[in-house]
Design a protein around this motif. Structure first.
Motif, PDB file in Angstrom:
ATOM      1  N   ALA A 169       0.832  -1.205   0.000  1.00 12.44           N
ATOM      2  CA  ALA A 169       0.000   0.000   0.000  1.00 12.44           C
ATOM      3  C   ALA A 169       0.867   1.256   0.000  1.00 12.44           C
ATOM      4  O   ALA A 169       1.922   1.291   0.647  1.00 12.44           O
ATOM      5  CB  ALA A 169      -0.917  -0.005   1.229  1.00 12.44           C
ATOM      6  N   LEU A 170       0.426   2.263  -0.708  1.00 14.20           N
ATOM      7  CA  LEU A 170       1.111   3.547  -0.758  1.00 14.20           C
ATOM      8  C   LEU A 170       1.192   4.149   0.646  1.00 14.20           C
ATOM      9  O   LEU A 170       0.228   4.072   1.408  1.00 14.20           O
ATOM     10  CB  LEU A 170       0.343   4.491  -1.686  1.00 14.20           C
ATOM     11  N   VAL A 171       2.356   4.720   0.980  1.00 15.93           N
ATOM     12  CA  VAL A 171       2.519   5.369   2.290  1.00 15.93           C
ATOM     13  C   VAL A 171       2.622   6.882   2.092  1.00 15.93           C
ATOM     14  O   VAL A 171       3.049   7.347   1.033  1.00 15.93           O
ATOM     15  CB  VAL A 171       3.764   4.847   3.050  1.00 15.93           C
ATOM     16  N   PRO A 172       2.241   7.653   3.100  1.00 11.80           N
ATOM     17  CA  PRO A 172       2.373   9.113   2.997  1.00 11.80           C
ATOM     18  C   PRO A 172       3.838   9.520   2.838  1.00 11.80           C
ATOM     19  O   PRO A 172       4.740   8.868   3.361  1.00 11.80           O
ATOM     20  CB  PRO A 172       1.819   9.616   4.334  1.00 11.80           C
ATOM     21  N   GLU A 173       4.055  10.623   2.138  1.00 13.09           N
ATOM     22  CA  GLU A 173       5.397  11.184   2.042  1.00 13.09           C
ATOM     23  C   GLU A 173       5.861  11.597   3.435  1.00 13.09           C
ATOM     24  O   GLU A 173       5.035  11.822   4.325  1.00 13.09           O
ATOM     25  CB  GLU A 173       5.401  12.399   1.120  1.00 13.09           C
ATOM     26  N   LEU A 174       7.177  11.730   3.586  1.00 11.58           N
ATOM     27  CA  LEU A 174       7.737  12.135   4.879  1.00 11.58           C
ATOM     28  C   LEU A 174       8.020  13.634   4.847  1.00 11.58           C
ATOM     29  O   LEU A 174       8.759  14.115   3.979  1.00 11.58           O
ATOM     30  CB  LEU A 174       9.021  11.351   5.166  1.00 11.58           C
ATOM     31  N   LEU A 175       7.430  14.354   5.764  1.00 10.13           N
ATOM     32  CA  LEU A 175       7.656  15.787   5.893  1.00 10.13           C
ATOM     33  C   LEU A 175       8.937  15.990   6.700  1.00 10.13           C
ATOM     34  O   LEU A 175       9.004  15.617   7.880  1.00 10.13           O
ATOM     35  CB  LEU A 175       6.464  16.449   6.603  1.00 10.13           C
ATOM     36  N   LEU A 176       9.954  16.545   6.061  1.00  8.28           N
ATOM     37  CA  LEU A 176      11.236  16.803   6.720  1.00  8.28           C
ATOM     38  C   LEU A 176      11.180  18.210   7.307  1.00  8.28           C
ATOM     39  O   LEU A 176      11.111  19.191   6.569  1.00  8.28           O
ATOM     40  CB  LEU A 176      12.384  16.667   5.717  1.00  8.28           C
ATOM     41  N   GLU A 177      11.200  18.293   8.630  1.00  5.12           N
ATOM     42  CA  GLU A 177      11.001  19.579   9.305  1.00  5.12           C
ATOM     43  C   GLU A 177      12.287  20.283   9.704  1.00  5.12           C
ATOM     44  O   GLU A 177      12.255  21.441  10.107  1.00  5.12           O
ATOM     45  CB  GLU A 177      10.136  19.379  10.551  1.00  5.12           C
ATOM     46  N   ASN A 178      13.416  19.579   9.607  1.00  5.38           N
ATOM     47  CA  ASN A 178      14.682  20.197  10.008  1.00  5.38           C
ATOM     48  C   ASN A 178      15.850  19.474   9.327  1.00  5.38           C
ATOM     49  O   ASN A 178      15.657  18.472   8.633  1.00  5.38           O
ATOM     50  CB  ASN A 178      14.829  20.191  11.534  1.00  5.38           C
ATOM     51  N   GLU A 179      17.044  19.988   9.529  1.00  6.28           N
ATOM     52  CA  GLU A 179      18.234  19.408   8.898  1.00  6.28           C
ATOM     53  C   GLU A 179      18.491  17.974   9.361  1.00  6.28           C
ATOM     54  O   GLU A 179      18.963  17.148   8.584  1.00  6.28           O
ATOM     55  CB  GLU A 179      19.471  20.273   9.175  1.00  6.28           C
ATOM     56  N   GLU A 180      18.191  17.686  10.612  1.00  6.58           N
ATOM     57  CA  GLU A 180      18.390  16.327  11.142  1.00  6.58           C
ATOM     58  C   GLU A 180      17.504  15.327  10.389  1.00  6.58           C
ATOM     59  O   GLU A 180      17.953  14.249  10.006  1.00  6.58           O
ATOM     60  CB  GLU A 180      18.086  16.287  12.643  1.00  6.58           C
ATOM     61  N   ASP A 181      16.238  15.682  10.160  1.00  3.32           N
ATOM     62  CA  ASP A 181      15.344  14.821   9.381  1.00  3.32           C
ATOM     63  C   ASP A 181      15.901  14.613   7.976  1.00  3.32           C
ATOM     64  O   ASP A 181      15.896  13.492   7.459  1.00  3.32           O
ATOM     65  CB  ASP A 181      13.946  15.445   9.270  1.00  3.32           C
ATOM     66  N   ALA A 182      16.383  15.685   7.356  1.00  6.84           N
ATOM     67  CA  ALA A 182      16.940  15.604   6.000  1.00  6.84           C
ATOM     68  C   ALA A 182      18.205  14.750   5.981  1.00  6.84           C
ATOM     69  O   ALA A 182      18.405  13.939   5.064  1.00  6.84           O
ATOM     70  CB  ALA A 182      17.231  17.006   5.463  1.00  6.84           C
ATOM     71  N   ARG A 183      19.070  14.915   7.000  1.00  9.83           N
ATOM     72  CA  ARG A 183      20.309  14.127   7.075  1.00  9.83           C
ATOM     73  C   ARG A 183      19.988  12.639   7.139  1.00  9.83           C
ATOM     74  O   ARG A 183      20.570  11.827   6.419  1.00  9.83           O
ATOM     75  CB  ARG A 183      21.144  14.536   8.291  1.00  9.83           C
ATOM     76  N   ARG A 184      19.027  12.260   7.986  1.00  8.85           N
ATOM     77  CA  ARG A 184      18.664  10.844   8.124  1.00  8.85           C
ATOM     78  C   ARG A 184      18.061  10.296   6.837  1.00  8.85           C
ATOM     79  O   ARG A 184      18.323   9.154   6.459  1.00  8.85           O
ATOM     80  CB  ARG A 184      17.703  10.660   9.292  1.00  8.85           C
ATOM     81  N   PHE A 185      17.254  11.100   6.151  1.00  8.82           N
ATOM     82  CA  PHE A 185      16.664  10.682   4.880  1.00  8.82           C
ATOM     83  C   PHE A 185      17.774  10.454   3.856  1.00  8.82           C
ATOM     84  O   PHE A 185      17.804   9.425   3.159  1.00  8.82           O
ATOM     85  CB  PHE A 185      15.673  11.745   4.394  1.00  8.82           C
ATOM     86  N   LEU A 186      18.713  11.398   3.775  1.00 12.88           N
ATOM     87  CA  LEU A 186      19.835  11.267   2.832  1.00 12.88           C
ATOM     88  C   LEU A 186      20.720  10.069   3.174  1.00 12.88           C
ATOM     89  O   LEU A 186      21.188   9.351   2.271  1.00 12.88           O
ATOM     90  CB  LEU A 186      20.661  12.558   2.818  1.00 12.88           C
ATOM     91  N   GLU A 187      20.967   9.841   4.452  1.00 12.30           N
ATOM     92  CA  GLU A 187      21.760   8.668   4.856  1.00 12.30           C
ATOM     93  C   GLU A 187      21.063   7.372   4.457  1.00 12.30           C
ATOM     94  O   GLU A 187      21.716   6.414   4.054  1.00 12.30           O
ATOM     95  CB  GLU A 187      22.024   8.685   6.368  1.00 12.30           C
ATOM     96  N   ALA A 188      19.738   7.337   4.579  1.00  8.77           N
ATOM     97  CA  ALA A 188      18.983   6.147   4.181  1.00  8.77           C
ATOM     98  C   ALA A 188      19.105   5.908   2.680  1.00  8.77           C
ATOM     99  O   ALA A 188      19.243   4.758   2.235  1.00  8.77           O
ATOM    100  CB  ALA A 188      17.520   6.277   4.592  1.00  8.77           C
ATOM    101  N   ILE A 189      19.076   6.980   1.898  1.00  6.62           N
ATOM    102  CA  ILE A 189      19.271   6.846   0.449  1.00  6.62           C
ATOM    103  C   ILE A 189      20.654   6.270   0.175  1.00  6.62           C
ATOM    104  O   ILE A 189      20.811   5.351  -0.634  1.00  6.62           O
ATOM    105  CB  ILE A 189      19.097   8.212  -0.260  1.00  6.62           C
ATOM    106  N   LYS A 190      21.665   6.786   0.855  1.00  4.96           N
ATOM    107  CA  LYS A 190      23.046   6.312   0.652  1.00  4.96           C
ATOM    108  C   LYS A 190      23.184   4.849   1.085  1.00  4.96           C
ATOM    109  O   LYS A 190      23.813   4.044   0.394  1.00  4.96           O
ATOM    110  CB  LYS A 190      24.031   7.205   1.421  1.00  4.96           C
ATOM    111  N   ARG A 191      22.589   4.464   2.223  1.00  5.78           N
ATOM    112  CA  ARG A 191      22.638   3.064   2.667  1.00  5.78           C
ATOM    113  C   ARG A 191      22.003   2.158   1.623  1.00  5.78           C
ATOM    114  O   ARG A 191      22.518   1.080   1.318  1.00  5.78           O
ATOM    115  CB  ARG A 191      21.915   2.892   4.008  1.00  5.78           C
TER     116      ARG A 191
END
Length: 189
Positions: free
Chosen positions: A123-145
């Protein structure tokens, strides 16, 4: 479907480590911690997805320190990344000695979950709202992993299909193993 923030689904599961969770060495079984990680990952993912979720993979379970009987263990889970139907949940495990108040970071893990609809299909999941640099860093790290995992999987699959055992037996000489079938064949002659 409205985007959901990391805060929306952040989940903490806290449990007292009791004697029945201990191994023969008196420390908490790794399997107990893995089970708790799976529970907190499910709770976090299901909250974000608004659907039932299943575990697809567990990446990078690092056991940094042992957990003791009597410790109060808190597992902190956050959605680090979302795809169309998948979510990567980051988990940080903290063990606290309740008598001294000392807290130790004992485990880190990343769990990939897939949301399932009522038809049991992804099932489709909601997009993740990145509210700060920490959220963005973790999202980018997940892409890299994810990229590194795919690169490793591809390289290993290629190496595995080209690996000829007889031509590579010499690589075993520096390792703690005995090639038993060659020894038996030599003895039979």
């Amino acid at each position: 479907m409205e985007p959901r923030s990391v805060r929306f689904s952040q989940t903490t599961l806290t449990e007292l480590m009791i004697p029945s969770y201990a191994n023969f060495g008196g420390k908490i079984h790794g399997g107990i911690l893995l089970s708790l990680m799976d529970k907190v990952a499910y709770s976090c993912a299901a909250r974000h997805a608004g659907n039932y979720c299943v575990t697809v993979s567990v990446d990078g379970v690092d056991f940094l320190e042992p957990v003791e009987v009597g410790d109060l263990v808190s597992l902190h889970a956050s959605v680090n990344y979302v795809g169309r139907t998948s979510l990567v949940i980051g988990i940080r495990v903290i063990a606290e000695n309740v008598r001294t108040g000392i807290q130790r970071h004992t485990n880190t893990s990343y769990v990939t979950m897939v949301a399932k609809g009522s038809d049991d299909k992804p099932a489709l999941v909601p997009e993740l709202l990145l509210e700060n640099e920490e959220d963005a860093r973790r999202f980018l790290e997940a892409i890299k992993r994810r990229e590194l995992k795919e690169t490793y999987r591809h390289a290993f699959d290629n190496a595995k299909t080209r690996l000829a055992v007889k031509e590579n037996l010499d690589k075993l000489s520096d390792h703690r193993c005995v090639v038993g079938w060659q020894t038996k064949n030599k003895d039979a002659k």
